[in-house]
Write a protein that holds these residues in place. Structure first.
Motif, mmCIF file in Angstrom:
data_model
loop_
_atom_site.group_PDB
_atom_site.id
_atom_site.type_symbol
_atom_site.label_atom_id
_atom_site.label_comp_id
_atom_site.label_asym_id
_atom_site.label_seq_id
_atom_site.Cartn_x
_atom_site.Cartn_y
_atom_site.Cartn_z
ATOM 1 N N LYS A 235 -5.757 6.398 5.071
ATOM 2 C CA LYS A 235 -4.451 7.045 5.160
ATOM 3 C C LYS A 235 -3.737 7.043 3.809
ATOM 4 C CE LYS A 235 -1.664 6.245 8.544
ATOM 5 N NZ LYS A 235 -0.846 5.528 9.562
ATOM 6 N N ASP A 236 -3.975 6.016 3.013
ATOM 7 C CA ASP A 236 -3.378 5.956 1.679
ATOM 8 C C ASP A 236 -3.957 7.039 0.781
ATOM 9 O OD1 ASP A 236 -1.914 3.679 2.473
ATOM 10 O OD2 ASP A 236 -3.589 2.377 1.946
ATOM 11 N N SER B 242 0.833 -1.195 0.000
ATOM 12 C CA SER B 242 0.000 0.000 0.000
ATOM 13 C C SER B 242 0.870 1.247 0.000
ATOM 14 C CB SER B 242 -0.898 0.003 1.240
ATOM 15 O OG SER B 242 -0.115 0.179 2.417
ATOM 16 N N LYS C 13 -6.605 1.812 2.662
ATOM 17 C CA LYS C 13 -7.157 2.469 3.844
ATOM 18 C C LYS C 13 -7.164 3.977 3.632
ATOM 19 C CE LYS C 13 -2.716 1.430 6.026
ATOM 20 N NZ LYS C 13 -2.087 0.723 7.159
ATOM 21 N N LYS D 223 -5.288 9.830 1.822
ATOM 22 C CA LYS D 223 -4.827 11.118 2.363
ATOM 23 C C LYS D 223 -3.437 11.460 1.840
ATOM 24 C CE LYS D 223 -3.744 13.511 6.680
ATOM 25 N NZ LYS D 223 -3.611 13.383 8.147
ATOM 26 N N GLU D 224 -2.538 10.461 1.826
ATOM 27 C CA GLU D 224 -1.174 10.701 1.357
ATOM 28 C C GLU D 224 -1.168 11.150 -0.102
ATOM 29 O OE1 GLU D 224 2.948 10.981 1.248
ATOM 30 O OE2 GLU D 224 1.624 10.760 2.987
ATOM 31 N N THR E 4 0.998 3.494 2.304
ATOM 32 C CA THR E 4 1.600 3.613 3.637
ATOM 33 C C THR E 4 2.826 2.708 3.767
ATOM 34 O OG1 THR E 4 -0.607 4.061 4.538
ATOM 35 C CG2 THR E 4 1.135 3.500 6.106
ATOM 36 N N ASP E 5 2.727 1.480 3.263
ATOM 37 C CA ASP E 5 3.856 0.545 3.323
ATOM 38 C C ASP E 5 5.038 1.057 2.505
ATOM 39 O OD1 ASP E 5 2.325 -1.123 4.895
ATOM 40 O OD2 ASP E 5 1.632 -2.345 3.207
ATOM 41 N N ARG F 208 9.541 11.041 11.822
ATOM 42 C CA ARG F 208 8.312 11.435 11.127
ATOM 43 C C ARG F 208 7.600 12.602 11.800
ATOM 44 N NH1 ARG F 208 4.644 6.043 12.269
ATOM 45 N NH2 ARG F 208 4.997 5.924 14.511
ATOM 46 N N HIS G 192 11.550 6.982 8.897
ATOM 47 C CA HIS G 192 10.100 6.885 9.011
ATOM 48 C C HIS G 192 9.669 6.616 10.456
ATOM 49 C CE1 HIS G 192 6.000 6.056 7.711
ATOM 50 N NE2 HIS G 192 6.021 4.968 8.480
ATOM 51 N N LYS H 8 5.693 4.154 1.693
ATOM 52 C CA LYS H 8 6.262 5.337 2.340
ATOM 53 C C LYS H 8 7.215 4.930 3.455
ATOM 54 C CE LYS H 8 4.973 9.698 4.527
ATOM 55 N NZ LYS H 8 3.857 10.529 5.064
ATOM 56 N N ALA H 9 6.862 3.876 4.202
ATOM 57 C CA ALA H 9 7.734 3.375 5.261
ATOM 58 C C ALA H 9 9.042 2.833 4.709
ATOM 59 C CB ALA H 9 7.011 2.298 6.064
#
Length: 453
Positions: A357-358, A277, A355, A360-361, A279-280, A424, A420, A282-283
Motif C-alpha cells: 500500500k505504501d 510508513s 507494505k 501504491k501511494e 500509510t501512517d 476517505r 482520514h 497519510k493518516a
C-alpha cells in the motif's frame, strides 16, 4: 610490425613497446590522485545463495575482473567490436593502441594493486582500448543505434544486452572515464553527434531523455568513472547544460552518531521515534509530492491541518538492487571523497515503504515508477537493498525532526485523523452524515417531548 592484438593476450613483445624517450610521460592532466578501490571485504559477506551484486555476469571492464573464465565469450568478441568501432576513423587500431600507451602510467595509477608483473604496459593499454571501445559499443546499443543493435542481437540476443549494461556500473568493473572520452575523441574527432555520445548515455540512463548538454563536473572535478558520473547526477540538481543548481537541502553536517547523541540528547530522542510508513504518515494528514531526480531533494512542510513531504522521483527495475548496492559500496569504499547521500536516501526510504500500500501511494503520486510486476516486487527490491549497517542520520535530520513534530502535534493531526477515518471514501462519509442526522433528530425528539410535558 607485429599486431599487438593478434592473440588478444596479456603478453606483449617488449620490442613493440614505445619507450619513454619516444613518448615522454609529461602530460599528467588526466590523473588527479583519485583511485578505483575494490568493494570493502565486509560488504561482500552474503547470505546463502544470495547473488553477488559486485561481480560481472557477462563482460569485464578494467583489470580487477579481467581473465575470468565465465567472461571469456565476450572477451573473445571485443577485438571484433574494436575493428568495427575504429573502422570509420581512417586510422588503424595500432594508432589508438599507442595513444593509450602514451598515458598508461596515468591509467595504472587509477587502480590499486595492478602491478607490471601481472599486466605490463602493453597488456594494460590493450585492455583499456578493447574495454573503451566495447563501452562505446554498448552505449550505442543502449541509445538505439540500429547497426550496433542488430550486430549485438545477432551475436548474443537482446536478453544479454541487459546483463552487459548492468555490468557497466559495477564498482570493480570500471575504467577511467577520461579513457572513454579520449577514445571517443580519437575515433570520432569533431563529429558533433558522436562527441555527445557519453553525455547522451549518462542523461538517458538517469533521466530517460537527452536533456544534458555536457558531462557533470566539467568545470571542477570530473567524474572518475561511469559509476561516479551516475552518482554525481543523482546527488545534485543539474540544469540542462550540466551546471549544478543550488542544493535542495540544507548543508549536511556529518557528526558521528555518538557525538550527535551527546550534543543533542533531546533532539535525538525525538528523531529516534521517527519510523513511520507512508500509510501512517497519510493518516496523520501528510501528503506526498514529487520533487526532482536529485536523491537529496527531500523536503517537508507543515501547514495548519496537514503536511507535505516532497520525495525524489525514481524508476525501479530489475537492476535497481544491483545499482544501489554498488553505489553504496562506492560511498563506503576506502579513501572515497563522495558523501553518503545514496546511503542516507535508502535509509530514509526503507521505513517509509513497508507494505505494498505504501508503494501504491507513492506510485499514484508519480514519485515511484516501475517496470516490475506489481507493487509487491518493488517492495521486495527495496527490502533487499542492504546499507550494511551504515546509519548516518544527520543528512535528513531536519526533515525527520519536522515530520515528528507535526505528527506529535495533536491539534494538527486530530482533524487529519478525522478526515482520514471518516472522509476517505463516500460510504464512510455517508455513514457519518447519517449518524449525525440521526443524532440530531434524536435530540430534537427528546427536546420536544420534554417541552410538551
Amino acid at each position: 610490425m607485429e599486431d599487438p592484438f593478434a592473440n588478444n593476450s596479456r603478453e606483449i613483445d617488449e620490442e613493440n613497446l614505445i619507450t619513454e624517450d619516444e613518448f615522454p610521460q609529461k602530460d599528467q592532466r588526466y590523473f588527479d590522485g583519485r583511485r578505483m578501490h575494490k568493494v570493502p571485504q565486509s560488504m561482500r559477506l552474503k547470505k546463502h545463495k544470495e547473488e553477488d551484486c559486485y561481480a560481472p555476469k557477462m563482460v569485464s571492464f578494467g583489470p580487477y575482473n579481467h581473465g575470468l573464465s565465465e567472461l571469456r565469450m565476450v572477451e573473445e568478441f571485443k577485438p571484433l567490436v574494436l575493428t568495427m568501432i575504429v573502422s570509420s576513423s581512417g586510422e588503424d587500431r595500432e594508432f589508438f593502441y599507442y595513444k593509450i600507451l602514451e598515458v598508461i602510467d596515468q591509467v595504472r595509477n587509477c587502480y590499486v594493486g595492478v602491478s607490471r608483473d601481472v599486466y605490463d604496459d602493453g597488456a594494460l593499454a590493450e585492455m583499456m582500448l578493447l574495454d573503451a571501445c566495447f563501452t562505446i559499443y554498448i552505449m550505442k546499443v543502449s541509445l538505439g543505434d540500429g547497426e550496433k543493435y542488430f550486430h549485438f542481437h545477432q551475436h548474443f540476443g537482446m536478453a544479454a544486452a541487459s546483463r552487459a549494461f548492468q555490468d557497466m556500473y559495477l564498482l570493480e568493473n570500471q575504467i577511467p572515464l577520461w579513457v572513454i572520452e579520449l577514445s571517443i575523441n580519437l575515433i570520432y574527432g569533431n563529429k558533433e553527434e558522436e562527441s555527445m555520445l557519453l553525455c547522451n548515455f549518462l542523461s538517458f540512463v538517469i533521466f530517460g531523455d537527452l536533456r544534458l548538454t555536457r558531462i557533470p563536473g566539467e568545470d571542477k572535478k570530473r567524474p572518475l568513472h561511469l559509476l561516479d558520473a551516475f552518482h554525481q547526477l543523482l546527488v545534485e540538481e543539474w540544469d540542462n547544460a550540466g551546471k549544478k543548481l543550488v542544493q535542495p537541502v540544507s548543508e549536511c553536517q556529518w557528526f558521528l552518531p555518538r557525538q550527535w547523541r551527546k550534543e543533542c540528547p533531546n533532539e535525538f530522542g525525538k528523531f529516534s521515534r521517527q519510523n513511520r510508513s507512508v500509510t501512517d504518515l497519510k493518516a496523520k494528514g501528510i501528503y506526498f509530492k514529487p520533487s526532482s531526480y536529485c536523491l537529496k531533494d527531500i523536503e517537508f512542510k507543515s501547514y495548519t491541518f496537514f503536511g507535505q513531504l516532497q520525495l525524489p522521483v525514481w524508476f525501479f527495475s530489475f537492476h535497481s538492487k544491483l545499482f544501489f548496492q554498488n553505489m553504496i559500496a562506492y560511498e563506503a569504499s576506502p579513501e572515497s571523497d563522495v558523501d553518503f547521500s545514496i546511503i542516507c536516501y535508502i535509509n530514509f526510504l526503507k521505513p517509509l515503504i513497508v507494505k505494498p500500500k505504501d508503494v501504491k501511494e507513492l506510485r499514484e503520486k508519480k514519485i515511484l515508477f516501475s517496470c516490475l510486476d506489481g507493487d509487491e516486487q518493488v517492495l521486495q527490491v527495496i527490502k533487499e537493498i542492504d546499507t550494511c549497517g551504515i546509519d548516518l542520520p544527520p543528512i535528513f535530520n531536519d526533515v525527520k525532526m519536522r515530520i515528528e513534530e507535526h505528527c506529535s502535534n495533536k491539534a494538527k493531526t486530530w482533524i487529519a485523523e478525522l478526515i482520514h477515518t471518516y472522509f476517505r471514501n463516500p460510504w464512510t462519509f455517508i455513514a457519518l452524515l447519517a449518524a449525525t442526522i440521526l443524532l440530531c433528530l434524536t435530540f430534537l425528539q427528546t427536546y420536544y417531548t420534554i417541552n410538551k410535558l
